[in-house]
Design a protein around this motif. Structure first.
Motif, short mmCIF file in Angstrom:
data_model
loop_
_atom_site.label_atom_id
_atom_site.label_comp_id
_atom_site.label_asym_id
_atom_site.label_seq_id
_atom_site.Cartn_x
_atom_site.Cartn_y
_atom_site.Cartn_z
N HIS A 199 -24.89 28.65 -22.79
CA HIS A 199 -23.90 29.29 -23.75
C HIS A 199 -22.86 30.05 -23.04
O HIS A 199 -21.62 29.81 -23.42
CB HIS A 199 -24.78 30.35 -24.59
N LYS B 47 -19.76 27.74 -24.51
CA LYS B 47 -19.45 28.64 -25.69
C LYS B 47 -18.52 29.88 -25.65
O LYS B 47 -18.25 30.63 -26.28
CB LYS B 47 -20.63 29.20 -26.37
N THR B 48 -18.03 29.86 -24.40
CA THR B 48 -17.06 31.00 -23.91
C THR B 48 -15.90 30.36 -23.28
O THR B 48 -15.82 29.24 -23.03
CB THR B 48 -17.62 31.79 -22.91
N ASP C 209 -25.67 28.95 -30.95
CA ASP C 209 -24.68 30.06 -31.18
C ASP C 209 -24.85 30.83 -32.69
O ASP C 209 -24.74 29.89 -33.63
CB ASP C 209 -23.26 29.45 -30.71
N PRO C 210 -25.02 31.97 -32.72
CA PRO C 210 -25.38 33.09 -31.52
C PRO C 210 -26.63 32.81 -31.02
O PRO C 210 -27.52 32.19 -31.59
CB PRO C 210 -25.13 34.04 -32.23
N LEU C 211 -26.81 33.35 -29.90
CA LEU C 211 -28.03 33.16 -29.19
C LEU C 211 -29.12 34.16 -29.62
O LEU C 211 -28.77 35.22 -29.86
CB LEU C 211 -28.03 33.57 -27.69
#
Length: 360
Positions: A254, A258-259, A240-242
């Motif tokens: 992700h 990550k959300t 993260d970030p991708l």
């Protein structure tokens, strides 16, 4: 194969680089998840007909494991069927395993979602370490706990392993005859990917040696770091970030870890990842060694579009007997079987029918 790629292919570490000794990175706003009540943060809503109770129990290594016991409102005083559930590899019980437990409890099963050793609210030091042997023992300890409760019939116990814990579940079913039925959902054979890479691209002695050399050197680096007051190198969790060129399955990870959909502050995949040298233990183990000797019922559940599908299908080929099922969910990706995704892809009624057939 370099070390960072080896860590990526476990399906849980998912780091593009090894991060070394650093602080964990978290979401900017972890309270944005669906439920947040102090440290009681779950990524799903509890079914109104299900009760959730915090429990603890110890495995045979003396590690105290933390679990959530989901009990249906209509549970009888005795004789209930029960399920032990864990996974994905690098997740915690407030994520996918709890989601499964909640769903199965709403269908009449007492279900225990638990944190594996060294992760979540469970004990074990150092943190974020993995051992296939200890994690198989974790499943058996969960069966210990369930089989000694007054309201559960010890002859009606099954297990569900999700992602990397699908392989652990099959390893458990091969050794523990108390397990009467097993579901391996969107499974990874972590021992296979750790040593051979995706689609066995590193299945040769030279690649094996290179990985072992890197991991051996890392052990020395980690030991020096500990001597100087540092910590084990961590994998960094889901990247993260991708990056623009991230594989589609990393984007799927992700989108879950990550959300707000699946983020949890105690999840290694959501934050700093596993201890990097965890890969060494996986690479030295063969989780499918006795899969062909499993006499109890098994369902291998996978998504049609899952990058990991071949692992489930190959594991199924190892199984014997007429009580084995391979279920492919049309259109589903790997992570769709974590929480259903947008299409509610997990066939929970099918799972309930499977366990109903074999836990009786």
């Amino acid at each position: 194969m370099n070390l960072s790629k080896s860590l990526l292919i476990t399906g849980a570490a998912l780091a593009l680089t090894v991060t070394g000794c650093k602080k964990e990175k978290t979401m900017a706003d972890p309270t944005a998840a669906k439920i947040s009540r102090g440290d009681q943060h779950y990524t799903f809503e509890l079914n109104e007909n299900v009760t959730r109770t915090k429990v603890t129990f110890r495995n045979h290594f003396g590690i105290e494991l933390a679990g959530d016991l989901y009990t249906p409102a209509e549970a009888a005083a005795t004789g209930n069927a029960a399920l032990a559930i864990s996974g994905p590899f690098g997740a915690v019980k407030e994520q996918s395993s709890g989601f499964y437990a909640n769903q199965m409890a709403s269908r009449g099963y007492i279900a225990l979602a638990f944190d594996p050793s060294y992760t979540g609210e469970s004990g074990g030091e150092p943190r974020y370490m993995n051992s296939p042997d200890i994690n198989t023992e974790d499943f058996m300890a969960a069966v210990d706990f369930l089989s000694t409760r007054d309201n559960i019939d010890p002859e009606k116990i099954g297990i569900i392993g999700i992602c990397g814990w699908g392989g652990m579940a099959l390893n458990t079913a091969a050794i523990d005859t108390r397990v009467k039925a097993t579901v391996a959902s969107t499974m990874y054979d972590l021992s296979r990917t750790a040593i051979d890479g995706y689609f066995d691209e590193a299945k040769n002695e030279a690649a094996h040696y290179a990985m072992r050399k890197q991991m051996s050197d890392l052990r020395t680096q980690d030991f020096k770091a500990l001597q100087s007051g540092g910590t084990y190198a961590r994998t960094g969790g889901v990247v993260d970030p991708l990056p623009d060129d991230a594989p589609y399955f990393v984007k799927d990870y992700h989108a879950y870890y990550k959300t707000p959909r699946g983020y949890h502050e105690r999840s290694p995949n959501s934050n700093g990842g596993w201890a990097a040298q965890s890969l060494m233990s996986l690479a030295n183990t063969h989780l499918m060694a006795y899969a062909d000797e499993i006499r109890s019922a098994v369902m291998v559940l996978h998504g049609e579009k899952a990058h990991s599908r071949y692992m489930g299908e190959d594991a199924f080929k190892r199984l014997t007997g007429d009580n084995k099922e391979l279920v492919i969910v049309p259109g589903a990706s790997h992570t769709d079987l974590y929480d259903g995704g947008e299409t509610k892809a997990i066939p929970f009624d099918r799972l309930a029918e499977f366990f109903g057939k074999y836990l009786k």
